[in-house]
Motif scaffolding. Structure first.
Motif, PDB file in Angstrom:
ATOM      1  N   ILE A  18       0.840  -1.201   0.000  1.00 47.45           N
ATOM      2  CA  ILE A  18       0.000   0.000   0.000  1.00 47.45           C
ATOM      3  C   ILE A  18       0.877   1.254   0.000  1.00 47.45           C
ATOM      4  O   ILE A  18       0.630   2.215  -0.750  1.00 47.45           O
ATOM      5  N   LYS A  19       1.908   1.254   0.807  1.00 51.52           N
ATOM      6  CA  LYS A  19       2.806   2.413   0.893  1.00 51.52           C
ATOM      7  C   LYS A  19       3.544   2.655  -0.421  1.00 51.52           C
ATOM      8  O   LYS A  19       3.896   3.800  -0.744  1.00 51.52           O
ATOM      9  N   ARG A  20       3.767   1.584  -1.196  1.00 53.15           N
ATOM     10  CA  ARG A  20       4.420   1.729  -2.509  1.00 53.15           C
ATOM     11  C   ARG A  20       3.445   2.191  -3.588  1.00 53.15           C
ATOM     12  O   ARG A  20       3.837   2.394  -4.738  1.00 53.15           O
ATOM     13  N   GLY A  21       2.178   2.316  -3.237  1.00 56.22           N
ATOM     14  CA  GLY A  21       1.181   2.722  -4.223  1.00 56.22           C
ATOM     15  C   GLY A  21       0.566   1.560  -4.977  1.00 56.22           C
ATOM     16  O   GLY A  21      -0.069   1.762  -6.022  1.00 56.22           O
ATOM     17  N   THR A  39      -5.089   8.935  -0.692  1.00 58.71           N
ATOM     18  CA  THR A  39      -4.467  10.236  -0.955  1.00 58.71           C
ATOM     19  C   THR A  39      -3.504  10.180  -2.142  1.00 58.71           C
ATOM     20  O   THR A  39      -2.952  11.205  -2.538  1.00 58.71           O
ATOM     21  N   ASN A  40      -3.322   8.989  -2.702  1.00 58.09           N
ATOM     22  CA  ASN A  40      -2.393   8.782  -3.825  1.00 58.09           C
ATOM     23  C   ASN A  40      -3.201   8.667  -5.115  1.00 58.09           C
ATOM     24  O   ASN A  40      -3.762   7.620  -5.426  1.00 58.09           O
ATOM     25  N   LYS A  45      -6.249   5.678  -9.381  1.00 57.16           N
ATOM     26  CA  LYS A  45      -6.565   5.476 -10.799  1.00 57.16           C
ATOM     27  C   LYS A  45      -6.378   4.028 -11.201  1.00 57.16           C
ATOM     28  O   LYS A  45      -7.110   3.500 -12.054  1.00 57.16           O
ATOM     29  N   GLN A  46      -5.409   3.344 -10.566  1.00 58.84           N
ATOM     30  CA  GLN A  46      -5.181   1.932 -10.865  1.00 58.84           C
ATOM     31  C   GLN A  46      -6.343   1.065 -10.397  1.00 58.84           C
ATOM     32  O   GLN A  46      -6.615   0.003 -10.964  1.00 58.84           O
ATOM     33  N   VAL A  47      -7.055   1.511  -9.352  1.00 56.54           N
ATOM     34  CA  VAL A  47      -8.241   0.791  -8.890  1.00 56.54           C
ATOM     35  C   VAL A  47      -9.294   0.751  -9.990  1.00 56.54           C
ATOM     36  O   VAL A  47      -9.874  -0.302 -10.290  1.00 56.54           O
ATOM     37  N   TYR A  48      -9.539   1.899 -10.608  1.00 55.66           N
ATOM     38  CA  TYR A  48     -10.521   1.960 -11.700  1.00 55.66           C
ATOM     39  C   TYR A  48     -10.106   1.060 -12.856  1.00 55.66           C
ATOM     40  O   TYR A  48     -10.926   0.360 -13.451  1.00 55.66           O
ATOM     41  N   LEU A  49      -8.818   1.069 -13.170  1.00 57.21           N
ATOM     42  CA  LEU A  49      -8.334   0.252 -14.289  1.00 57.21           C
ATOM     43  C   LEU A  49      -8.455  -1.239 -13.979  1.00 57.21           C
ATOM     44  O   LEU A  49      -8.861  -2.029 -14.838  1.00 57.21           O
ATOM     45  N   ALA A  50      -8.089  -1.625 -12.753  1.00 55.89           N
ATOM     46  CA  ALA A  50      -8.135  -3.047 -12.378  1.00 55.89           C
ATOM     47  C   ALA A  50      -9.567  -3.586 -12.415  1.00 55.89           C
ATOM     48  O   ALA A  50      -9.810  -4.706 -12.856  1.00 55.89           O
ATOM     49  N   PRO A 105      -8.202  13.427  -3.724  1.00 61.05           N
ATOM     50  CA  PRO A 105      -8.173  13.507  -5.192  1.00 61.05           C
ATOM     51  C   PRO A 105      -9.581  13.378  -5.773  1.00 61.05           C
ATOM     52  O   PRO A 105     -10.427  12.663  -5.230  1.00 61.05           O
ATOM     53  N   SER A 106      -9.833  14.057  -6.866  1.00 66.45           N
ATOM     54  CA  SER A 106     -11.164  14.016  -7.486  1.00 66.45           C
ATOM     55  C   SER A 106     -11.525  12.614  -7.966  1.00 66.45           C
ATOM     56  O   SER A 106     -12.705  12.285  -8.100  1.00 66.45           O
ATOM     57  N   VAL A 107     -10.517  11.755  -8.202  1.00 62.51           N
ATOM     58  CA  VAL A 107     -10.810  10.379  -8.615  1.00 62.51           C
ATOM     59  C   VAL A 107     -11.436   9.576  -7.479  1.00 62.51           C
ATOM     60  O   VAL A 107     -12.053   8.540  -7.718  1.00 62.51           O
ATOM     61  N   VAL A 108     -11.291  10.046  -6.237  1.00 59.81           N
ATOM     62  CA  VAL A 108     -11.943   9.402  -5.093  1.00 59.81           C
ATOM     63  C   VAL A 108     -13.391   9.860  -4.977  1.00 59.81           C
ATOM     64  O   VAL A 108     -14.301   9.062  -4.713  1.00 59.81           O
ATOM     65  N   THR A 109     -13.621  11.154  -5.188  1.00 59.55           N
ATOM     66  CA  THR A 109     -14.939  11.754  -4.943  1.00 59.55           C
ATOM     67  C   THR A 109     -15.829  11.776  -6.168  1.00 59.55           C
ATOM     68  O   THR A 109     -17.004  12.153  -6.067  1.00 59.55           O
ATOM     69  N   GLY A 110     -15.319  11.390  -7.327  1.00 59.30           N
ATOM     70  CA  GLY A 110     -16.096  11.502  -8.549  1.00 59.30           C
ATOM     71  C   GLY A 110     -16.338  12.942  -8.936  1.00 59.30           C
ATOM     72  O   GLY A 110     -17.307  13.253  -9.628  1.00 59.30           O
TER      73      GLY A 110
END
Length: 341
Positions: A18-21, A39-40, A45-50, A105-110
């Motif tokens: 997690i700490k490595r992103g 906060t990263n 963004k990798q969550v959305y891709l996965a 980040p806006s990717v968290v809040t939509g």
């Protein structure tokens, strides 16, 4: 890259990732979440891709203690504090106004000025969040649109090769995602955006008036919470709901068998004993118990969807849409695309 199954004794491996992103799936009492440092921005963004998840669908921020919410909002109503004290840790997500849009980040809040927060009732995951020294996003750790995962095996099936690892905490105890309650309405009345194991009656008993969301999103409108806009929870095999009050199980089985379809049954053992001539069966509960059925719903959809079972249609048991039955039917209706026999 093969996804690792991480034993609880090796939690440091998950923390370091997690700490490595990197992405690590974690267990909760509801379903398995797909964890990344909230906060990263790059990690999120990798969550959305996965998952293959639409990018305007907001993510829930998972915390390890109630005080962490204060880092992101100055607006915690008294009713929300009562709910946090009563139900956290637990299967309740609360939506608050943010201090400003830069705190996440806006990717968290939509892209919204609000965010959803939850403190999961799972000691292993609380340790993961605390030791990672951050807060985690945690949408269900599945391919977007498929039934949510309730075991590490389910996560591995969907996301092997797409994420670093799965922290294996055994089977989830609730089985469907958390209740989402919006605390930001203009008139101050909290609104349930997604039903879950914490029911409307439980909430109302503590804080008074609570409303159910009846708003239907337009095509270009951003959802305020997960599960509001997109088709969810659906296996590849078509799901058809059977209205138990009509007691037309055998009629449905006979209809599909007559047109050459192999039928899978997703029901209580009590219901199954009345039936004949089906291909496969998954037991939701011994009797028609909605809490037990809710716990096994996603696992049952996944089990009957396995290609080797050669099932053409899944017939699924329904419950009255009240109390926990509301959460069960919310998921089942989306899995079945609203189709009854």
């Amino acid at each position: 890259m093969e996804t690792k199954i991480i034993h609880p004794n090796n939690i440091k491996e998950a923390v370091d990732a997690i700490k490595r992103g990197e992405l690590v799936s974690f267990p909760t009492e509801t379903v398995y979440g797909l964890g990344a440092d909230a906060t990263n921005e790059t990690a999120v963004k990798q969550v959305y891709l996965a998952k293959g998840r639409p990018s305007d669908n907001p993510l829930i921020v998972h915390i390890s203690n109630k005080e962490q919410v204060n880092e992101f909002t100055n607006d915690i109503p008294e009713k929300a504090q009562q709910l946090m004290d009563a139900f956290w840790p637990g299967p309740l997500t609360l939506i608050f106004n943010l201090k400003d849009t830069s705190v996440l980040p806006s990717v968290v809040t939509g892209g919204l000025q609000t965010a959803a927060f939850r403190m999961p009732n799972n000691e292993l995951t609380l340790q993961l969040i605390e030791q990672s020294n951050t807060v985690l996003v945690g949408p269900s750790a599945n391919t977007s649109g498929l039934p949510s995962p309730t075991t590490a095996k389910h996560v591995y099936h969907d996301l092997n090769g797409k994420i670093f690892g799965v922290l294996d905490g055994g089977a989830c105890q609730v089985g469907v995602e958390s209740t989402v309650l919006d605390m930001t309405s203009v008139d101050g009345v909290p609104i349930i955006l997604r039903p879950g194991a914490i029911t409307k009656d439980q909430l109302s008993e503590l804080i008074g008036d609570v409303q159910m969301d009846r708003h239907i999103l337009s095509e270009g409108e951003a959802p305020k919470a997960p599960g509001m806009k997109y088709k969810h929870y659906s296996p590849n095999t078509p799901v058809i709901m059977i209205n138990n009050q009509l007691n037309n199980w055998q009629e449905a089985i006979d209809f599909y068998r007559k047109i050459g379809k192999n039928v899978g049954i997703l029901s209580s053992e009590t219901t199954r004993k009345k039936l004949e001539d089906y291909t496969s069966f998954y037991k939701l509960s011994e009797i028609a118990d909605v809490s037990e059925a809710m716990r096994h719903l996603f696992a049952g959809l996944r089990e009957l969807d396995q290609p080797e079972k050669k099932i053409d249609v899944i017939l699924a048991e329904t419950f009255n849409e009240e109390d926990k039955g509301l959460a069960y039917m919310n998921r089942l209706k989306k899995a079945a695309n609203q189709k009854f026999f």
